[in-house]
Motif scaffolding. Structure first.
Motif, PDB file in Angstrom:
ATOM      1  N   GLU A  40       0.879  -1.163  -0.323  1.00 26.36           N
ATOM      2  CA  GLU A  40       0.336   0.027   0.197  1.00 26.36           C
ATOM      3  C   GLU A  40       0.798   1.195  -0.101  1.00 26.36           C
ATOM      4  O   GLU A  40       0.558   2.460  -0.150  1.00 26.36           O
ATOM      5  CB  GLU A  40      -0.396   0.165   0.984  1.00 26.36           C
ATOM      6  N   ASP A  41       2.032   0.726   0.179  1.00 28.12           N
ATOM      7  CA  ASP A  41       2.963   2.028   0.572  1.00 28.12           C
ATOM      8  C   ASP A  41       3.923   2.397  -1.159  1.00 28.12           C
ATOM      9  O   ASP A  41       4.428   1.436  -1.684  1.00 28.12           O
ATOM     10  CB  ASP A  41       3.925   1.945   1.138  1.00 28.12           C
ATOM     11  N   ALA A  42       3.469   3.468  -1.795  1.00 23.48           N
ATOM     12  CA  ALA A  42       4.138   3.433  -3.257  1.00 23.48           C
ATOM     13  C   ALA A  42       5.413   3.623  -3.017  1.00 23.48           C
ATOM     14  O   ALA A  42       5.757   3.089  -4.730  1.00 23.48           O
ATOM     15  CB  ALA A  42       3.821   5.757  -3.439  1.00 23.48           C
ATOM     16  N   THR A  43       6.963   3.828  -2.623  1.00 22.35           N
ATOM     17  CA  THR A  43       7.927   3.491  -2.378  1.00 22.35           C
ATOM     18  C   THR A  43       7.920   2.047  -2.549  1.00 22.35           C
ATOM     19  O   THR A  43       9.016   1.382  -2.948  1.00 22.35           O
ATOM     20  CB  THR A  43       8.307   4.131  -1.181  1.00 22.35           C
ATOM     21  N   VAL A  44       7.538   1.242  -1.810  1.00 20.05           N
ATOM     22  CA  VAL A  44       7.510  -0.132  -1.486  1.00 20.05           C
ATOM     23  C   VAL A  44       6.643  -0.614  -3.325  1.00 20.05           C
ATOM     24  O   VAL A  44       7.591  -1.787  -3.618  1.00 20.05           O
ATOM     25  CB  VAL A  44       6.486  -0.760  -0.360  1.00 20.05           C
ATOM     26  N   VAL A 169      11.063  -6.613   3.286  1.00 19.80           N
ATOM     27  CA  VAL A 169       9.502  -6.253   3.389  1.00 19.80           C
ATOM     28  C   VAL A 169       9.845  -5.759   5.034  1.00 19.80           C
ATOM     29  O   VAL A 169       9.542  -5.076   6.259  1.00 19.80           O
ATOM     30  CB  VAL A 169       8.286  -6.634   3.364  1.00 19.80           C
ATOM     31  N   LYS A 170      10.071  -7.631   5.973  1.00 21.12           N
ATOM     32  CA  LYS A 170      10.233  -7.717   6.916  1.00 21.12           C
ATOM     33  C   LYS A 170      11.832  -6.894   7.623  1.00 21.12           C
ATOM     34  O   LYS A 170      11.319  -6.363   8.815  1.00 21.12           O
ATOM     35  CB  LYS A 170      10.370  -8.733   7.271  1.00 21.12           C
ATOM     36  N   LEU A 171      12.339  -6.951   7.063  1.00 21.69           N
ATOM     37  CA  LEU A 171      14.019  -6.642   7.352  1.00 21.69           C
ATOM     38  C   LEU A 171      13.786  -5.004   7.737  1.00 21.69           C
ATOM     39  O   LEU A 171      14.249  -3.890   8.575  1.00 21.69           O
ATOM     40  CB  LEU A 171      15.262  -7.040   6.366  1.00 21.69           C
ATOM     41  N   ALA A 172      12.799  -4.324   6.734  1.00 18.86           N
ATOM     42  CA  ALA A 172      13.119  -2.939   6.445  1.00 18.86           C
ATOM     43  C   ALA A 172      11.331  -2.571   6.803  1.00 18.86           C
ATOM     44  O   ALA A 172      11.152  -1.389   6.592  1.00 18.86           O
ATOM     45  CB  ALA A 172      12.880  -2.214   4.744  1.00 18.86           C
ATOM     46  N   ALA A 173      10.788  -3.165   7.725  1.00 15.85           N
ATOM     47  CA  ALA A 173       9.453  -2.716   8.809  1.00 15.85           C
ATOM     48  C   ALA A 173       9.510  -1.774   8.356  1.00 15.85           C
ATOM     49  O   ALA A 173       8.629  -0.782   8.957  1.00 15.85           O
ATOM     50  CB  ALA A 173       8.892  -3.733   8.454  1.00 15.85           C
ATOM     51  N   VAL A 275      11.910   5.335  -7.803  1.00 16.30           N
ATOM     52  CA  VAL A 275      11.415   5.073  -7.072  1.00 16.30           C
ATOM     53  C   VAL A 275      10.895   6.867  -6.237  1.00 16.30           C
ATOM     54  O   VAL A 275      10.063   6.610  -5.281  1.00 16.30           O
ATOM     55  CB  VAL A 275      11.173   4.376  -6.185  1.00 16.30           C
ATOM     56  N   GLY A 276      11.044   7.504  -6.394  1.00 21.98           N
ATOM     57  CA  GLY A 276      10.323   9.441  -6.215  1.00 21.98           C
ATOM     58  C   GLY A 276      11.547   9.569  -5.247  1.00 21.98           C
ATOM     59  O   GLY A 276      10.796  10.117  -4.534  1.00 21.98           O
ATOM     60  N   GLY A 277      12.365   9.162  -5.106  1.00 18.99           N
ATOM     61  CA  GLY A 277      13.428   9.336  -4.055  1.00 18.99           C
ATOM     62  C   GLY A 277      14.490  11.301  -4.715  1.00 18.99           C
ATOM     63  O   GLY A 277      14.055  11.294  -5.719  1.00 18.99           O
ATOM     64  N   THR A 278      15.464  11.402  -3.797  1.00 15.28           N
ATOM     65  CA  THR A 278      15.388  12.780  -4.569  1.00 15.28           C
ATOM     66  C   THR A 278      17.055  12.318  -4.844  1.00 15.28           C
ATOM     67  O   THR A 278      18.115  13.173  -5.468  1.00 15.28           O
ATOM     68  CB  THR A 278      15.540  13.064  -2.623  1.00 15.28           C
TER      69      THR A 278
END
Length: 400
Positions: A40-44, A169-173, A275-278
């Motif tokens: 649900e998060d756009a970055t992930v 995903v779990k490691l970056a939760a 992915v939308g970062g800087t």
């Protein structure tokens, strides 16, 4: 159970896919992070989608010991893995599962004579795997029970000593949860305005309980995190003497969000600017960027997938291999430069170079250029046919 289980004793696998942090999947930010909720998060979603699309569009061939593509029954299965998925959807789902869950389970459907005929993906949350005393993995489906080892292709992402791979995903939760919380706060700020600093004057002699209730209610509604911050209110017998503007927390919100995006992108090894970062593009052209992305991100993924498939379906004369040539071509200018250099270097024929850039073949273009008549664009010496006035032309072919 296998013969190893009879010899060494089996180990009962856990039921259900364990994706909790201690006793909960809720992070410190208060956000619950599971593979489905993380998407649900756009970055992930962008990170996983970028990797899955990049790998899914690559042809998955079968090659012999010399690297030449060949047609085999395994190639037919890879082109049509099952009756309900295209090859693209199958490869996409593999990478998606690998990134979200850290594991991919593929069941090999065989005939009575043990001939593989289909490959069927199994949802990771329906499979459990642990190692027995001999270190042999035991695969258990939550409906069908134990499954034979030779009928399961298991691909792991982050590999440790356990039988299961670890999920990114779990490691970056915690970072994903913090980003989701920041996005929610940003949405509230966009809707209601920034938080205000204020001095609230009330009438002298106000009852202490009434004062506490008024102060608490005003802070909850119009202070940092309040649902009505930035709005207007009327309080009988009280006035707001000053408004200080946005708080430091509001001012730092976007910077915090950018940092979280960059860190999550780093976990998935995707350039943050994709992915939308800087993050800034550090490559001078598209070909270099694609080469770096392939080398650092895509190559380890496709190599892991190839080896896992070959472990169960391949042999020395027929190995699955992704064709990454299209990914490494770059823009047309880069393709043309490579083609000219390889023709001048007598490595490719003109027709091989034309095929590389997507052009049709020409008559007489199947022979290597042994005369050196195509000049290197950076060579300033000139040639007999096209002399450079600044230098004496040579009668000898130019060795590039």
């Amino acid at each position: 159970m296998s013969i190893f289980d009879n010899m060494f004793g089996g180990k009962k696998a856990k039921t259900g896919y364990n994706f909790s942090f201690g006793n909960s999947s809720t992070t410190k930010s208060g956000e619950e992070i599971t593979p489905s909720k993380a998407l649900e998060d756009a970055t992930v979603l962008s990170c996983i989608n970028t990797l899955a699309q990049a790998c899914a569009q690559l042809p998955l061939n079968v090659v012999d010991s010399t690297g030449k593509s060949i047609s085999t029954p395994v190639k037919a299965i890879l082109d049509r893995p099952n009756d309900y998925q295209t090859a693209y959807a199958f490869k996409y789902a593999i990478v998606h599962s690998l990134m979200a869950y850290g594991n991919v389970y593929i069941r090999i459907i065989k005939t009575a004579s043990s001939k593989p005929v289909q490959l069927v993906l199994i949802e990771p949350n329906k499979m459990t795997v642990e190692s027995n005393a001999a270190g042999i993995p035991i695969y258990v489906h939550n409906v069908f029970g134990a499954m034979p080892l030779d009928e399961i292709i298991h691909i792991q992402d982050i590999v440790a000593f356990g039988a299961e791979g670890k999920s990114r995903v779990k490691l970056a939760a915690e970072r994903i949860g913090a980003l989701k919380a920041a996005d929610a706060l940003l949405a509230e700020t966009f809707k209601n305005g920034v938080s205000i600093g204020y001095v609230l004057n009330v009438e002298p002699g106000m009852d202490a309980d009434k004062f506490n209730d008024l102060s608490k209610g005003f802070k909850e509604s119009f202070g940092p995190g309040g649902a009505n911050r930035g709005g207007a209110t009327v309080i009988q017998g009280s006035t707001i003497d000053s408004i200080k503007g946005s708080t430091p927390a509001d001012a730092d919100l976007l910077n915090l969000r950018d940092r979280l995006i960059n860190e999550i992108a780093a976990v998935f090894k995707v350039p943050s600017h994709m992915v939308g970062g800087t993050g800034q593009e550090k490559y001078s052209n598209l070909r270099q960027a694609q080469t770096g992305f392939y080398r650092d991100t895509i190559a380890p993924l496709v190599d892991s997938i190839e080896q896992s498939i070959n472990l169960k379906l391949g042999d020395t004369n027929a190995m699955a291999r992704f064709d990454v040539s299209t990914l490494l071509k770059g823009d047309i200018e880069s393709q043309s430069r490579v083609a000219v250099q390889l023709v001048n270097g007598r490595i490719w024929t003109p027709n091989e170079a034309r095929a590389y850039i997507g052009s049709s073949t020409i008559e007489g273009g199947d022979e290597l250029n042994l005369n050196g008549t195509i000049n290197n664009p950076v060579d300033d010496r000139g040639s007999v046919d096209n002399p450079n006035g600044m230098h004496e032309a040579t009668e000898e072919p130019i060795d590039n």
